[in-house]
Motif scaffolding. Structure first.
Motif, PDB file in Angstrom:
ATOM      1  N   ALA A 146      19.681   2.916 -13.315  1.00 41.15           N
ATOM      2  CA  ALA A 146      20.744   3.136 -14.304  1.00 41.15           C
ATOM      3  C   ALA A 146      20.630   2.154 -15.461  1.00 41.15           C
ATOM      4  O   ALA A 146      20.895   2.500 -16.631  1.00 41.15           O
ATOM      5  CB  ALA A 146      22.111   3.019 -13.638  1.00 41.15           C
ATOM      6  N   GLY A 147      20.215   0.901 -15.153  1.00 42.92           N
ATOM      7  CA  GLY A 147      20.032  -0.098 -16.216  1.00 42.92           C
ATOM      8  C   GLY A 147      18.979   0.328 -17.204  1.00 42.92           C
ATOM      9  O   GLY A 147      19.128   0.122 -18.418  1.00 42.92           O
ATOM     10  N   ARG A 148      17.894   0.907 -16.706  1.00 44.89           N
ATOM     11  CA  ARG A 148      16.844   1.383 -17.614  1.00 44.89           C
ATOM     12  C   ARG A 148      17.375   2.498 -18.526  1.00 44.89           C
ATOM     13  O   ARG A 148      17.048   2.567 -19.720  1.00 44.89           O
ATOM     14  CB  ARG A 148      15.658   1.891 -16.804  1.00 44.89           C
ATOM     15  N   ILE A 149      18.177   3.389 -17.942  1.00 43.84           N
ATOM     16  CA  ILE A 149      18.737   4.482 -18.759  1.00 43.84           C
ATOM     17  C   ILE A 149      19.644   3.919 -19.854  1.00 43.84           C
ATOM     18  O   ILE A 149      19.585   4.323 -21.029  1.00 43.84           O
ATOM     19  CB  ILE A 149      19.496   5.468 -17.860  1.00 43.84           C
ATOM     20  N   TRP A 150      20.508   2.970 -19.477  1.00 42.58           N
ATOM     21  CA  TRP A 150      21.407   2.368 -20.467  1.00 42.58           C
ATOM     22  C   TRP A 150      20.625   1.589 -21.521  1.00 42.58           C
ATOM     23  O   TRP A 150      21.001   1.572 -22.705  1.00 42.58           O
ATOM     24  CB  TRP A 150      22.425   1.440 -19.777  1.00 42.58           C
TER      25      TRP A 150
END
Length: 749
Positions: free
Chosen positions: A122-126
């Motif tokens: 999720a951090g990569r997506i954000w």
């Protein structure tokens, strides 16, 4: 089934992460809400729009704090919503507050929160969303962000660097958590194994065969009663306390296991305790090998002393009689097999004795089962006191015992032992101040005289016991194979005869009798035949003697009476007024209900004239009990039944009792008739019997008239009636009318 905590570490991590996220989210919402509220007052003066945004953000933070307080399990949903709203807020600040040169730093906070709250993916997506949004807004026409391209590029690089740091930190944290979890799992597993072993009462041991080192847990010392550390640490000390009877077996089993190069070692052994007692241990272990060498063995000791004691009790219950404590039938079978093998090996005599108490039922019925049990216990003591230690006594059930006399070298030894048994058992037994006497009937089968297996020997002894009981009780009887075979043959024939009666294999043949002066047929004698499917037609002499003295003798006699009466009725309805004589055995005639049964049978044929049925009785049978036979004859004569004394002249007291027997006819035995033409003695007997019959006013019938010459001679001597092959052979009822027609037209043809 509930899982152990050891194997639920993932669930624990999830709970722990949930708590961390909840604290983090509450802290961020509280700090951001407070900061936004304060910033709202400051920025309200510069821009009412920014102030409203700050106040709105502060209100949202408060609302989320209240929601999380009421629903702490909704952390994931709230965190996603907070991240989206924070992104929208930060983008608004980015667009609407160009005077604030630090506003891009808000996206660093957003990226850190995304990594912490939602994880690496999720951090990569954000990160991608933030980078694209910053760059897109900056390049939009008519939008002045207040930043240079270099500022935007630097911010993107810093955000990428921050994500790299966060990812590595996340990886490090997961690795550390995994390591700590594995260590915790290992610690808990070892702890549980230790508690399980201690709870089960098992002791752990560790042995190195090359050095002899022997380590054990505290439980091992407790089982054997030693203090902790007192036993020592060398295997020799353990092998010294193994029971001498188990030592060699245990050593062989251990060596065999070490040679197998696989599997598990299992052995049971008795081990000496510190106080000198013995305990049974179940030893289980596994060899840990390195290459071809046996480095060590590890395993457990389990105290199975109570189990062994219970097994011993069960074995005793299974093999010994509960009342007397002597072997039961099951153990006797084993002892008998061993005794038989010993007798074969040593060439000695084995006597198998089957005992049945005489008079025990009287004691049991009159004094009760408790008194009966006392008798059995006392008899057991007397039997054990009368035999040798090597001999065996067993209770087979009820009042039946078996005794095995071993190692005999002569029949006299067996007789002496049996006489001692009979004498000991027959001594009076005192029960409740009363003396009772019981005795024993003993059947004996001896090996090798009776060369059979164990079961057959015991069965033969049982058969001999019944013979002893029938012979008068309080005695012994040796099994006789020849007598037994004769008895078996006799029993088989009786069974076959009973079956023949049920299957209607018997038939009556009829031999005519004639008036020797007028040559007129006056009647016939019914003679039984057996149609044996295997041997064909059998005459009475081939089977009747086998049923003498049995109930079948009476049953067959009843059948003869019923069949003869039925045939008489048929003849009379057909216009043949015949007199029919039947033979009745002594046992049948002397039965108490004979006359009553004859009356019932005669009542079924009311149309038969009186005197048409005659019963022939052997002279020897009639003389056995003159009063009873005379009474029976008189009662039957009142029913219209006449009587003939068969085979007259063959008895020893004929003349003395002839006047006392109310018979109507005398039949001269054919043994006198057959030779009277050549033997003066037989002729004189025949002449005397004819004269005697006339003197006592009896009719006279000659049997065995086999020629016309003999027929004429008997007429000259005054004989009234005759029958024999010279007149007619026995025939079926259906053949009698044809014979009558032929006889009346051409007698003796």
């Amino acid at each position: 089934m509930k899982k152990f905590e050891t194997f639920n570490s993932d669930a624990s991590d999830m709970e722990r992460n949930h708590r961390y996220k909840l604290k983090f989210l509450n802290s961020v919402l509280f700090l951001n809400g407070t900061a936004a509220f304060l910033m709202g007052f400051i920025r309200w003066q510069a821009s009412a729009t920014m102030g409203m945004i700050d106040f709105g953000f502060a209100g949202l933070c408060l609302a989320f704090l209240v929601y999380l307080y009421r629903y702490p399990g909704k952390v994931e949903q709230v965190s996603s919503t907070v991240l989206v709203l924070s992104f929208v807020l930060f983008m608004a600040v980015y667009l609407l507050a160009p005077y604030n040169t630090m506003r891009l730093s808000l996206f660093f906070l957003l990226l850190s929160g995304a990594f912490f709250l939602k994880g690496r993916n999720a951090g990569r997506i954000w990160l991608s969303i933030i980078l694209l949004s910053i760059v897109a807004v900056h390049v939009l026409p008519y939008v002045d962000t207040g930043y240079s391209r270099f500022d935007i590029f630097s911010t993107c690089l810093y955000l990428i660097a921050l994500s790299f740091v966060l990812e590595n930190y996340q990886t490090f944290k997961e690795s550390k958590t995994t390591s700590e979890g594995e260590q915790e799992v290992q610690r808990l597993t070892e702890q549980r194994w230790r508690h399980a072993l201690e709870g089960s009462g098992d002791a752990v041991w560790d042995w190195t065969p090359e050095t002899g080192e022997f380590h054990y847990s505290r439980r091992f010392a407790e089982i054997l009663g030693y203090d902790d550390g007192e036993f020592g640490e060398h295997a020799e000390q353990f092998f010294r306390i193994i029971h001498p009877d188990d030592e060699l077996r245990v050593s062989d089993e251990l060596q065999d296991y070490l040679k197998r190069n696989g599997g598990h070692y299992v052995s049971e052994m008795r081990v000496a305790c510190k106080d000198g007692s013995w305990k049974w241990l179940l030893c289980r272990g596994t060899a840990i090998r390195h290459a071809a060498a046996h480095l060590r063995m590890v395993g457990t000791f389990t105290d199975i002393t109570l189990i062994k004691q219970h097994e011993k009790q069960l074995e005793h219950i299974a093999h010994f009689d509960a009342l007397t404590g002597i072997p039961n039938r099951l153990l006797l079978a084993d002892r008998l097999q061993q005794a038989l093998a010993h007798s074969k090996r040593e060439g000695s005599i084995l006597a198998v004795c089957y005992l049945d108490l005489d008079g025990f039922k009287f004691v049991n019925d009159t004094m009760g089962h408790e008194a009966g049990d006392k008798v059995l216990i006392e008899v057991t003591k007397r039997i054990k006191g009368s035999i040798r230690e090597d001999d065996t006594v067993a209770r087979l059930g009820g009042d039946e015992f078996a005794v095995l006399l071993l190692g005999l070298h002569a029949a006299e030894e067996c007789s002496a032992s049996l006489n001692r048994l009979l004498e000991a058992i027959s001594q009076p037994i005192e029960i409740r101040n009363k003396l009772f006497e019981v005795s024993a009937s003993i059947g004996v089968a001896t090996y090798p005289g009776d060369d059979h297996d164990a079961d057959t020997l015991l069965r033969h002894a049982d058969q001999a016991m019944y013979t002893a009981k029938q012979s008068g009780k309080n005695r012994y009887y040796l099994y006789d194979a020849e007598n037994d075979q004769r008895a078996r043959t006799h029993h088989e024939l009786l069974r076959r005869l009973k079956l023949a009666l049920e299957r209607n294999e018997f038939e009556l043949y009829y031999q005519p009798k004639v008036d020797m002066r007028s040559l007129h047929p006056v009647g016939a004698e019914a003679l039984i035949r057996w149609h044996d499917p295997e041997r064909g037609m059998l005459a009475p002499s081939e089977f009747l003697h086998e049923i003498e003295g049995t109930t079948l003798e009476v049953e067959l006699g009843d059948w003869v009476v019923a069949t003869a009466l039925t045939q008489l009725e048929r003849w009379h309805f057909a216009g043949l007024p015949m007199e029919l004589s039947i033979n009745i055995s002594a046992r049948h005639l002397q039965a108490k209900d004979f006359a009553w049964k004859m009356k019932r049978k005669m009542l079924r044929y009311p149309d038969l004239p009186r005197g048409c049925l005659q019963i022939e009785v052997l002279e020897t049978a009639a003389l056995e009990d003159i009063p009873r036979v005379s009474d029976t004859i008189e009662r039957c004569r009142k029913l219209g039944i006449s009587f003939a004394l068969d085979d007259f002249g063959t008895g020893y007291s004929s003349l003395s009792y002839l006047g006392r027997l109310p018979v109507d006819t005398l039949k001269i035995d054919q043994s006198f008739i057959r030779d009277m033409m050549h033997d003066k003695g037989d002729r004189a007997i025949v002449q005397g019997v004819i004269a005697l019959a006339k003197a006592f006013d009896r009719r006279i019938v000659a049997e065995g008239v086999e020629s016309e010459e003999l027929f004429r001679e008997l007429v000259e001597m005054g004989c009234e009636y005759g029958q024999g092959y010279g007149i007619a052979r026995p025939m079926r009822a259906s053949a009698l009318p044809a014979w009558l027609e032929k006889w009346n037209s051409e007698p003796f043809s």
